[in-house]
Every structure is written in C-alpha cells, then in structure tokens.
Write a protein that holds these residues in place. Sequence first.
Motif, PDB file in Angstrom:
ATOM      1  N   TYR A  52       0.814  -1.230   0.000  1.00 29.48           N
ATOM      2  CA  TYR A  52       0.000   0.000   0.000  1.00 29.48           C
ATOM      3  C   TYR A  52       0.842   1.272   0.000  1.00 29.48           C
ATOM      4  N   CYS A  53       2.140   1.140   0.251  1.00 35.03           N
ATOM      5  CA  CYS A  53       2.916   2.340   0.600  1.00 35.03           C
ATOM      6  C   CYS A  53       3.718   2.925  -0.563  1.00 35.03           C
ATOM      7  N   GLY A  54       3.619   4.229  -0.730  1.00 36.37           N
ATOM      8  CA  GLY A  54       4.272   4.935  -1.827  1.00 36.37           C
ATOM      9  C   GLY A  54       5.784   4.983  -1.736  1.00 36.37           C
ATOM     10  N   GLN A  90       9.850  10.314  11.926  1.00 36.66           N
ATOM     11  CA  GLN A  90       9.333   9.150  11.193  1.00 36.66           C
ATOM     12  C   GLN A  90      10.202   8.856   9.970  1.00 36.66           C
ATOM     13  N   SER A  91      10.271   7.572   9.608  1.00 32.47           N
ATOM     14  CA  SER A  91      11.041   7.198   8.408  1.00 32.47           C
ATOM     15  C   SER A  91      10.623   5.833   7.914  1.00 32.47           C
ATOM     16  N   GLY A  92      11.139   5.471   6.743  1.00 27.64           N
ATOM     17  CA  GLY A  92      11.024   4.092   6.280  1.00 27.64           C
ATOM     18  C   GLY A  92      11.953   3.220   7.115  1.00 27.64           C
ATOM     19  N   GLU A  93      11.976   1.933   6.829  1.00 26.22           N
ATOM     20  CA  GLU A  93      12.915   1.065   7.546  1.00 26.22           C
ATOM     21  C   GLU A  93      14.258   1.136   6.830  1.00 26.22           C
ATOM     22  N   LEU A 121       9.803   4.334  13.374  1.00 21.51           N
ATOM     23  CA  LEU A 121      10.849   3.828  12.463  1.00 21.51           C
ATOM     24  C   LEU A 121      10.565   2.402  12.032  1.00 21.51           C
ATOM     25  N   GLY A 122       9.403   1.879  12.397  1.00 19.89           N
ATOM     26  CA  GLY A 122       9.058   0.515  12.015  1.00 19.89           C
ATOM     27  C   GLY A 122       9.678  -0.523  12.940  1.00 19.89           C
ATOM     28  N   ASP A 123       9.946  -1.700  12.364  1.00 22.43           N
ATOM     29  CA  ASP A 123      10.429  -2.835  13.162  1.00 22.43           C
ATOM     30  C   ASP A 123      11.928  -2.742  13.421  1.00 22.43           C
ATOM     31  N   LEU A 141       5.454   5.002  17.715  1.00 17.49           N
ATOM     32  CA  LEU A 141       4.259   4.671  16.933  1.00 17.49           C
ATOM     33  C   LEU A 141       4.551   3.459  16.068  1.00 17.49           C
ATOM     34  N   LEU A 142       3.773   2.415  16.224  1.00 19.35           N
ATOM     35  CA  LEU A 142       3.939   1.206  15.408  1.00 19.35           C
ATOM     36  C   LEU A 142       2.546   0.637  15.137  1.00 19.35           C
ATOM     37  N   LYS A 143       2.009   0.932  13.971  1.00 20.43           N
ATOM     38  CA  LYS A 143       0.635   0.510  13.692  1.00 20.43           C
ATOM     39  C   LYS A 143       0.584  -0.982  13.343  1.00 20.43           C
ATOM     40  N   PHE A 144      -0.471  -1.669  13.793  1.00 22.95           N
ATOM     41  CA  PHE A 144      -0.593  -3.084  13.401  1.00 22.95           C
ATOM     42  C   PHE A 144      -1.241  -3.194  12.025  1.00 22.95           C
ATOM     43  N   ASP A 163       4.624 -10.984  14.823  1.00 18.25           N
ATOM     44  CA  ASP A 163       5.862 -10.257  15.163  1.00 18.25           C
ATOM     45  C   ASP A 163       5.594  -8.772  15.410  1.00 18.25           C
ATOM     46  N   ARG A 164       4.668  -8.218  14.607  1.00 18.76           N
ATOM     47  CA  ARG A 164       4.329  -6.792  14.776  1.00 18.76           C
ATOM     48  C   ARG A 164       3.756  -6.577  16.187  1.00 18.76           C
ATOM     49  N   LEU A 165       2.835  -7.464  16.572  1.00 18.51           N
ATOM     50  CA  LEU A 165       2.209  -7.320  17.895  1.00 18.51           C
ATOM     51  C   LEU A 165       3.241  -7.546  18.996  1.00 18.51           C
ATOM     52  N   PHE A 214      -7.344   4.046   3.962  1.00 24.48           N
ATOM     53  CA  PHE A 214      -6.418   3.614   2.919  1.00 24.48           C
ATOM     54  C   PHE A 214      -6.547   4.566   1.730  1.00 24.48           C
ATOM     55  N   ILE A 215      -5.410   5.123   1.292  1.00 27.83           N
ATOM     56  CA  ILE A 215      -5.415   6.006   0.120  1.00 27.83           C
ATOM     57  C   ILE A 215      -4.539   5.351  -0.946  1.00 27.83           C
ATOM     58  N   PRO A 216      -5.117   4.942  -2.075  1.00 25.95           N
ATOM     59  CA  PRO A 216      -4.293   4.277  -3.094  1.00 25.95           C
ATOM     60  C   PRO A 216      -3.205   5.200  -3.631  1.00 25.95           C
ATOM     61  N   GLU A 288       5.848  10.731  -0.202  1.00 24.80           N
ATOM     62  CA  GLU A 288       4.420  10.542  -0.441  1.00 24.80           C
ATOM     63  C   GLU A 288       4.064   9.094  -0.158  1.00 24.80           C
ATOM     64  N   ILE A 289       3.664   8.830   1.089  1.00 21.31           N
ATOM     65  CA  ILE A 289       3.238   7.472   1.455  1.00 21.31           C
ATOM     66  C   ILE A 289       1.975   7.144   0.677  1.00 21.31           C
ATOM     67  N   TYR A 290       1.109   8.170   0.565  1.00 12.05           N
ATOM     68  CA  TYR A 290      -0.086   8.066  -0.270  1.00 12.05           C
ATOM     69  C   TYR A 290      -0.204   9.352  -1.078  1.00 12.05           C
TER      70      TYR A 290
HETATM   71  N1  SAH Z   1       8.002   2.695   8.190  1.00 12.67           N
HETATM   72  C1  SAH Z   1       7.263   2.897   9.391  1.00 12.67           C
HETATM   73  C2  SAH Z   1       6.697   4.292   9.517  1.00 12.67           C
HETATM   74  C3  SAH Z   1       6.319   5.024   8.254  1.00 12.67           C
HETATM   75  S1  SAH Z   1       4.838   4.537   7.477  1.00 12.67           S
HETATM   76  C4  SAH Z   1       6.160   1.854   9.519  1.00 12.67           C
HETATM   77  O1  SAH Z   1       5.797   1.251   8.520  1.00 12.67           O
HETATM   78  O2  SAH Z   1       5.715   1.649  10.644  1.00 12.67           O
HETATM   79  C5  SAH Z   1       3.632   5.284   8.505  1.00 12.67           C
HETATM   80  C6  SAH Z   1       2.230   4.810   8.314  1.00 12.67           C
HETATM   81  O3  SAH Z   1       1.720   5.218   7.049  1.00 12.67           O
HETATM   82  C7  SAH Z   1       2.016   3.313   8.308  1.00 12.67           C
HETATM   83  O4  SAH Z   1       1.956   2.796   9.599  1.00 12.67           O
HETATM   84  C8  SAH Z   1       0.689   3.171   7.559  1.00 12.67           C
HETATM   85  O5  SAH Z   1      -0.389   3.005   8.459  1.00 12.67           O
HETATM   86  C9  SAH Z   1       0.531   4.490   6.820  1.00 12.67           C
HETATM   87  N2  SAH Z   1       0.325   4.270   5.365  1.00 12.67           N
HETATM   88  C10 SAH Z   1       1.205   3.790   4.477  1.00 12.67           C
HETATM   89  N3  SAH Z   1       0.645   3.714   3.240  1.00 12.67           N
HETATM   90  C11 SAH Z   1      -0.630   4.147   3.359  1.00 12.67           C
HETATM   91  C12 SAH Z   1      -1.719   4.312   2.437  1.00 12.67           C
HETATM   92  N4  SAH Z   1      -1.599   4.009   1.149  1.00 12.67           N
HETATM   93  N5  SAH Z   1      -2.896   4.799   2.903  1.00 12.67           N
HETATM   94  C13 SAH Z   1      -3.022   5.120   4.215  1.00 12.67           C
HETATM   95  N6  SAH Z   1      -2.042   4.985   5.123  1.00 12.67           N
HETATM   96  C14 SAH Z   1      -0.851   4.507   4.709  1.00 12.67           C
END
Ligand code: SAH
Length: 330
Positions: A52-54, A90-93, A121-123, A141-144, A163-165, A214-216, A288-290
């Motif tokens: 999902y991530c840009g 915040q950053s990518g891994e 910073l992720g995992d 911040l670490l989203k599941f 592992d995320r949890l 979710f934003i494509p 641009e994550i999204y």
């Molecule tokens: N790399 C780290 C932090 C950066 S991403 C990680 O993954 O935890 C931050 C957040 O962006 C992710 O947790 C995810 O929930 C959100 N994200 C990524 N792509 C997205 C998308 N297409 N639409 C909505 N949220 C998105």
Amino acid sequence: MFSKTEIKEILTQGNDEILIKGLKIKKKIFGDEILLRGIIEFSNRCRRNCLYCGIRASNKFLKRYRISHEEIFEIIKNIHHYGIKTVVLQSGEDVKHDIKKLGKLIEKIKSNFEIAITLSLGDLKKEEYRYLKDSGADRYLLKFETSNGEIFEKLRPKTTLKDRLKNIYILKELGYEVGSGNIIGLPGTDLNTLVEDLILIKNLNLDMIGVGPFIPHKKTPLKNFSPPDIYLSLKFLSLVRIMNPLSHIPATTSFDALKKDGRLKALKAGANVIMMDITPPIYSSNYEIYNGKSVISYFKNIDEKLKTLEKMVKSGGGVLVKNIGKSLKK
Ligand code: SAH
Ligand code: SF4
C-alpha cells in the motif's frame, strides 16, 4: 461496551449520532483543546515493500533522501522557538540507520530542549528499541495496520502480524508511550475486519491511536483499489474515541487526502491531536506514502503552517495548544 453486532450496525447505518457522541466524549476529557505535534519525515529509504505504501523499496519513481542529524537538530531548534513541545521522527525502515548515532542525537535534543520525542521507524530489534528509550525517546508509533493475519502477510511481505504485535508489547514493556492502529479499508478487508481492528485497538490499551483511511498510491500494486467511504472512516474514528476515551487520537492527514476538510471532520468526530509536517519542502515531495498529501506540508515557513492549522482548528470550535501532551494513562 458495544457488541460486535452493534458495531456492525453503527458502521453500516447512516446516522450522525455516533459522530456526535465521539465529539462529546472528546470534549469531556480534553475540552476544546487540540494538541499540536510536529513531524519530521527524516528518511524515505525503506527495505520493505508494503503493497500500500508509496515509499516501498520497489518504487523507483522517487528520489531517496536521508536528512542529516545536524539538519534534524536545526529543525527542532526552530520549532522549539515557536513553542512546539512534541516532535515525531518518522522514516522508512532505513537499513543504514545508525542506531547509536540516532541515540546520541536524541540525547542532544533532550538535553537542549524541553520536548517529547516520538519515534516511528518501524520494526527494530528489542535491544535497539531499548537503546533509543534509554537515550531519551518518550514515545513510539507502530501501527498493526490490520488485525487479519493473512491480509497482513500479503500486504507486508516477509513480516507477520504476530511479530508486529510482539514488537508493540516490547515497546510497552520498555516504558514507551505507545501508539498503534489500523488502516481503514485496506484491500481484502471487510466489516468483520474493522470490528476485529476495533477490539484489538481496545485490548492493546494504547496511549495513542492512529487510524486513517487507505489512500491508493499510483506507483503501488494497489493503485486500482478504491479508498473507503469518508463517512464509514469517520464513524470508525468515533467508535475508537468512545471505546478509548483517554487515548490521544490524531486527525491524520490521510483524512484530508480522502476528502476536502477531512481532518477537520475527524476533529469533529472525536480526534484531539493534529500533526504539523515540518519536513523541509525539498524533501517532503519525496515522502508521499499516499497521494494527495496536505498542501500545508509544502508551505515554507512555520509561521504560515501554524496560522493555517490554528484557523482550521478554530473553525471546528477548538483551540490549538502546544503542550507536551503526555499520555493520560501513565
Ligand atoms: N516505516 C514505518 C513508519 C512510516 S509509514 C512503519 O511502517 O511503521 C507510517 C504509516 O503510514 C504506516 O503505519 C501506515 O499506516 C501508513 N500508510 C502507508 N501507506 C498508506 C496508504 N496508502 N494509505 C493510508 N495509510 C498509509
Ligand atoms: Fe516502509 Fe513503512 Fe512504507 Fe512499509 S509502510 S514500505 S515499512 S515506510
């Protein structure tokens, strides 16, 4: 609280009652105050390929950057001058993250300014999480992302929900204030997933809860999937607020990407935090994550950004405040 059937009814029915209740509970706990947090997206390098991530590793259509520690320090010095007391890094891994150096930077920031530092910073390895905590980081911040393990593994190759949890529990054990949450409407998920997401959020007993639609993104394999409905997304946020009255809940920028004034609507549905992107604009366009990032991100000066956010919050009946915004659960 709500039964699963009740949650499903609320999410499918068209009434505003739940939004009004979300706002009411937010006001009861936090009054009119909306907390401001700055966010620096300091590296868009990532080893992962989340579908999902840009900024996923396979996206070759962007310039990769890493902001130097000296520059991060200068940005924080500048926002501190404006009275902002909490910053998210915040950053990518990024495999080149030098955790030792990052720890030193955190120590330096904490010894110079009264500011809370949130990492996203992720995992990482447990020892790395511990080292950063010992260096002075306050929050993580670490989203599941989704409570459905199968979908999780499809959308986040080479990683598992388990592992995320596990990492979320490690962060709690280490004494971080912890934030987590889901992405609403990920391809493959349905109403049942949203119900399970809500239950997982509640059970994790979180200090901060990040939920957003979710934003494509055009340069990802999920480009042709649709985002969820704004109304469903807002009702989900209100349910999160009602079920977790004391948690800090940001009106994430993805609400703005979904719909004009989306973040304002999220504030009116029970969110109590707003993030200000303080990444210098030369980098920001490559984070641009999204698609459809808020235009405020590209304003050059902090003054202009602050005024725009203040105005927005005020138009929703709130007051922007710059407190540290500690967890109410600690
Ligand atoms: N790399 C780290 C932090 C950066 S991403 C990680 O993954 O935890 C931050 C957040 O962006 C992710 O947790 C995810 O929930 C959100 N994200 C990524 N792509 C997205 C998308 N297409 N639409 C909505 N949220 C998105
Ligand atoms: Fe990397 Fe995070 Fe994007 Fe996944 S969501 S590709 S880990 S930045």
